[in-house]
Design an enzyme around this catalytic site. Sequence first.
Site, short mmCIF file in Angstrom:
data_model
loop_
_atom_site.label_atom_id
_atom_site.label_comp_id
_atom_site.label_asym_id
_atom_site.label_seq_id
_atom_site.Cartn_x
_atom_site.Cartn_y
_atom_site.Cartn_z
N GLU A 33 6.92 -0.89 2.42
CA GLU A 33 6.41 -2.25 2.17
C GLU A 33 7.50 -3.10 1.52
O GLU A 33 8.15 -2.65 0.56
CB GLU A 33 5.17 -2.16 1.29
CG GLU A 33 4.15 -3.24 1.55
CD GLU A 33 3.47 -3.13 2.91
OE1 GLU A 33 4.01 -3.68 3.90
OE2 GLU A 33 2.40 -2.49 2.99
N HIS A 34 7.70 -4.27 2.08
CA HIS A 34 8.74 -5.23 1.64
C HIS A 34 10.15 -4.71 1.93
O HIS A 34 11.12 -5.23 1.40
CB HIS A 34 8.58 -5.61 0.16
CG HIS A 34 7.44 -6.56 -0.06
ND1 HIS A 34 7.57 -7.92 -0.02
CD2 HIS A 34 6.12 -6.32 -0.28
CE1 HIS A 34 6.38 -8.50 -0.23
NE2 HIS A 34 5.49 -7.54 -0.37
N THR A 35 10.25 -3.70 2.75
CA THR A 35 11.56 -3.18 3.13
C THR A 35 12.11 -3.88 4.36
O THR A 35 13.31 -3.86 4.60
CB THR A 35 11.47 -1.67 3.42
OG1 THR A 35 10.31 -1.44 4.23
CG2 THR A 35 11.35 -0.86 2.14
N ALA A 121 -6.41 -10.86 5.43
CA ALA A 121 -6.76 -9.56 4.85
C ALA A 121 -5.57 -8.60 4.88
O ALA A 121 -5.70 -7.44 4.52
CB ALA A 121 -7.95 -8.96 5.59
N SER A 124 -2.17 -8.82 9.41
CA SER A 124 -1.23 -9.56 10.23
C SER A 124 -1.83 -10.33 11.39
O SER A 124 -1.39 -10.23 12.53
CB SER A 124 -0.17 -8.62 10.80
OG SER A 124 0.81 -8.47 9.88
N ASP A 170 5.73 -7.02 11.38
CA ASP A 170 4.40 -7.31 11.91
C ASP A 170 4.43 -7.65 13.40
O ASP A 170 3.62 -7.17 14.18
CB ASP A 170 3.76 -8.47 11.13
CG ASP A 170 3.64 -8.16 9.65
OD1 ASP A 170 3.77 -6.97 9.29
OD2 ASP A 170 3.45 -9.10 8.86
C1 GLA Z 1 4.23 -9.50 5.33
C2 GLA Z 1 5.43 -9.89 6.17
C3 GLA Z 1 6.18 -8.65 6.66
C4 GLA Z 1 6.49 -7.70 5.52
C5 GLA Z 1 5.25 -7.45 4.67
C6 GLA Z 1 5.56 -6.64 3.43
O1 GLA Z 1 3.28 -8.84 6.11
O2 GLA Z 1 5.04 -10.66 7.28
O3 GLA Z 1 7.34 -9.02 7.35
O4 GLA Z 1 7.56 -8.17 4.75
O5 GLA Z 1 4.63 -8.65 4.25
O6 GLA Z 1 5.97 -5.36 3.78
#
Ligand code: GLA
Length: 383
Positions: A33-35, A121, A124, A170
């Site tokens: 996550e956030h990578t 939620a 995506s 996403d």
């Molecule tokens: C959102 C962003 C993704 C990703 C996530 C965190 O969903 O659209 O690109 O950075 O946050 O992992």
Amino acid sequence: MHTLDDISALFQDRFPQQPLLVQACGRINIIGEHTDYNNGFVLPASIDKYLFFALAENGTDECHFYAADVGQEHHFKLDAIRQSDRGWANYLMGILQQLQQEGVLLEGIDLVFGGNLPIGAGMSSSAALEAGFALGICSLFNLQKPRHELAKLAQRSSHEFVGIPCGIMDQFASLFGRAGQAIKLDCQSLGYEYISLNTGDYEWLLLDSKVEHELASSAYEDRVEECAQGVRAVQLSFPEVQSLRDVSLEQLEQSQKAMSGLVYQRCRYILEENERVHQAVACLSEGDMPALGQLLFRTHEGLSREYEVSCRETDFLVELAQEHPGVAGARMMGGGFGGCTLNLVRRADKDDFLKKAKREYYRAFGIRAEHYAVEVVDGTEVV
Ligand code: GLA
């Protein structure tokens, strides 16, 4: 909530042509996550929560869009694409603008879309909107674009038109999903590998906190910037480094004095989270759900305390999961500040966990949490 048939029928009520139909998927992210915007690793999978599209060319230079789930219309001319205060319309117009910038001659499009993918939620819905529409347009206008190009185009559109500096996870997950498999994606090379999601006696369960805090988009931008600051600090000693993906823990430690404590903490989380993606893949191949669950808990702790993108509500849902013997692991999922937690729950204990979690959550926040049992399915497709 609309089905594919509803969307097709709504289209035919409004427009004279036979539409092309597309179904686009939401996603879960197992770990990583956030990578993605740090050129790291992620492990998402596309799920059976859909946005359905019915679209056709209309022979004019005008587009007529109808968002069935919210009952809103948006009309515009192709040579006058401008940001709107309707968020959903921007995701769609951004795709058209990118294509026009590439020199594609488009014609007016009639579109109706809607589905069963919850908005806000953390599954995506916006990437599904981009991916489904982009695939539909390519099919309508016979544009031969490989899917990874579509994912990149959708990401560019988010950056340049919608104004969100998101990663590529996403859009990629929506376009490349495969039934029963997660995608281990290297966000630097866009190389990927499918990983079987054999969870044995366990299943994935989403618990929706039903909150979406205001802070989400500004904090996301802050995190992108903090990571960039970390990279600049490391570059002072290691100029070859281009992103946190290239940085080892030793290099980060050696550069610690060149950055603030906060930036160091953010970067350290990212480096460790990339490691956890590899470890999670090993757990999946060994069928070791308790170990995978521990990784999810650890990721949550990192997101909550070090990366600071969680909130009281999702922290509470994860604490409830920690207290329940039938839950192997749980964490907040997606950008943060609300949305869903992802839970790896023993099938036999699912109902009991849900009952307790919803009761306690309501007691604490006065909010009815919702849950979604999700199936991992094939990604976005023309139907
Ligand atoms: C959102 C962003 C993704 C990703 C996530 C965190 O969903 O659209 O690109 O950075 O946050 O992992």
